[in-house]
Design an enzyme around this catalytic site. Structure first.
Site, short mmCIF file in Angstrom:
data_model
loop_
_atom_site.label_atom_id
_atom_site.label_comp_id
_atom_site.label_asym_id
_atom_site.label_seq_id
_atom_site.Cartn_x
_atom_site.Cartn_y
_atom_site.Cartn_z
N HIS A 172 0.81 -1.23 0.00
CA HIS A 172 0.00 0.00 0.00
C HIS A 172 0.84 1.27 0.00
O HIS A 172 0.31 2.35 -0.25
CB HIS A 172 -0.94 0.00 1.21
N ASP A 386 3.71 9.58 -0.76
CA ASP A 386 2.51 8.89 -0.29
C ASP A 386 2.17 7.80 -1.29
O ASP A 386 2.19 8.05 -2.50
CB ASP A 386 1.35 9.90 -0.20
#
Ligand code: G6P
Length: 483
Positions: A172, A386
């Protein structure tokens, strides 16, 4: 059969992640349904829970309470298999190796990663424990989907114990370029761990590319198209792993539905009114993490106030910073720094009536988040790195009237999908300031044009697509190419 003598329930689909999708609750605490557990917030849970309730699978993970042994149980239509972590495991495997070694290393070393052999030993030991739990509960030929950086050794451990399983892994967070990954003393073991999977998924094509380059460099793997393999001593290929990008998304229908609810629209109006109805409400929503660029955002905002381009009488920044990993040193330091900066800005620019930064160190339920999205003219996502950033996608989804502006870092995975956002480099403070002013002064026409295009993208790619795409790819037969 008497309790304890029953063979374990077997599943043909299993998800494995560091955290189970539930948290412990005290009686009467918000979200408590009397079971002592509540569904946790967070992207991973929202992403996978809908699919888990539809299939007869089980979720393997840590239940969040150190030293506590919990038997398998069901909650909210999901079968849960808890994995126990001791206080030491939490310190060495979770806070240490996962969040003070891998997390900073995988996020462009924004904070210096620490390398400790005792942390690595704990990481291996705990990964083995997760794998054992899967082995115990997986039916013959089951599909197992392992999630995220805390569990990178699990795919290999599973393949060795259970070659019958179909194994997927999804990362992720970003995967770093080999030049940075090279620092990790255990780089070879990590790549090998991931290579146990049939399919290794990433957020961005660049992450998948970084992984493949590391596999080649540190494991001598051959990479062809997206297929990665190593030959054994006998020169035979034993197993091929495929690496590919699957950008994650959100539960679009749910956010959209909340954004249309009269009570949430009313709550958004109330929020603006409570702030004194400023002309512009700017919003930041992040876990309090050094990867999110909160300091850069505050610096830009402060300079705009200082230069008189924004005034506290007509602009307020709401910064929601949800508490995170509070026992990890870098997070403690960051909190002090952010809170010092906010205090400094507010002390300088606040009036009795108006505040520059409304800082909230809390987590909120999704209903309140959507009200905040509806209340905000400008959303600031200034991450330095991110994996995806779901806040950006939630904001766009909530803006059902096609107004509002999204300032988005090019270092967030979401920039690949949200091309009509105001994309910028958060390290460039002048550029960030110009972009914020562009957002503040954007014409309704331009805002509508951008928002409509972004909403179309998100509405067509919700999280069900993400999991369905991944699982479809996982179940495709690999065509072996030995040439
Ligand atoms: C990121 C990670 C997740 C993690 C979450 C919250 O989104 O990708 O794996 O669960 O942060 O962090 P925490 O350490 O509280 O689980």
């Amino acid at each position: 059969a008497p309790r304890g003598h029953r063979s374990p329930t077997k599943y043909d689909f299993m998800v494995v992640s560091n955290r189970l999708p539930v948290d412990r609750t005290a009686p009467g605490e918000s979200g408590d349904d009397g079971s002592g557990w509540r569904r946790s917030p967070g992207g991973l849970v929202t992403a996978l829970a809908p699919m888990m309730t539809k299939t007869d699978g089980a979720w393997v993970g840590w239940h969040g309470a150190p030293d506590e042994t919990v038997k398998p149980f069901s909650h909210g239509g999901m079968d849960l298999v808890p994995v126990q972590l001791s206080t030491d495991d939490v310190e060495l495997y979770y806070e240490g190796f996962s969040n003070a070694t891998l997390w900073p290393l995988y996020h462009d070393v924004i904070a210096p990663p620490e390398f400790h052999r005792t942390w690595w030993d704990a990481y291996r030991k705990v990964n083995q424990r997760f794998a054992d739990a899967v082995v115990h509960h997986a039916d013959h030929g089951a599909t197992v989907w392992v999630q995220d950086y805390q569990l990178q050794l699990v795919p290999r451990l599973l393949r060795e114990a259970r070659p019958d399983l179909r194994i997927g892994f999804f990362n992720h967070i970003p995967f770093p370029p080999p030049e940075i990954f090279a620092q990790l003393p255990w780089r070879k073991a990590i790549i090998d761990g991931l290579m146990g999977a049939d399919l290794v998924g990433f957020q961005r094509p660049s992450d998948a590319g970084n992984f493949m380059r590391s596999a080649r460099r540190f494991l001598g793997a051959s990479v062809k198209q997206q297929q990665v393999h190593v030959k054994g001593h006998d020169g035979k290929i034993t197993h091929i792993a495929r690496a590919q990008a699957f950008p994650i998304s959100i539960d679009v229908a749910h956010i959209n539905e909340l954004a249309h609810k009269p009570e949430i629209i009313e709550r958004a109006r109330q929020i603006r009114q409570d702030l004194g109805n400023p002309k512009t409400v700017l919003l930041g929503v992040d876990r309090l993490d050094y990867t999110k660029g909160i300091r850069h955002r505050l610096k830009a905002f402060e300079e705009l106030l200082n230069e008189g381009k924004l005034a506290v009488t007509d602009a307020t920044l709401i910064q929601v910073a949800s508490p995170s990993r509070e026992r990890v040193e870098q997070y403690r330091l960051l909190r002090e720094e952010i809170e010092g900066t906010v205090g400094h800005i507010n002390g300088t620019y606040d009036t009795i009536q108006n505040t520059a930064v409304r800082y909230l160190h809390h987590s909120y339920p999704v209903e309140e988040m959507v009200a905040l999205y509806l209340a905000a003219d400008v959303m600031l996502v200034t991450a330095l790195r991110d994996g995806m950033n779901l806040v950006a996608k939630e904001y766009v989804t909530a803006r059902k009237d096609n107004d509002g502006a999204l300032v988005l870092s090019e270092f967030a995975g979401a920039a690949d999908q949200l091309k009509q956002a105001l994309l910028m480099n958060p390290h460039d403070i002048d550029g960030l300031k110009d972009t914020i002013m562009h957002a503040v002064n954007m014409s309704p026409r331009e805002a509508a044009r951008r928002m409509r295009a972004m909403r179309k993208q998100i509405l067509e790619h919700d999280v069900d697509h993400w999991s369905a795409d991944f699982l479809a790819a996982l179940n495709e037969k690999v065509v072996r190419d030995d040439s």
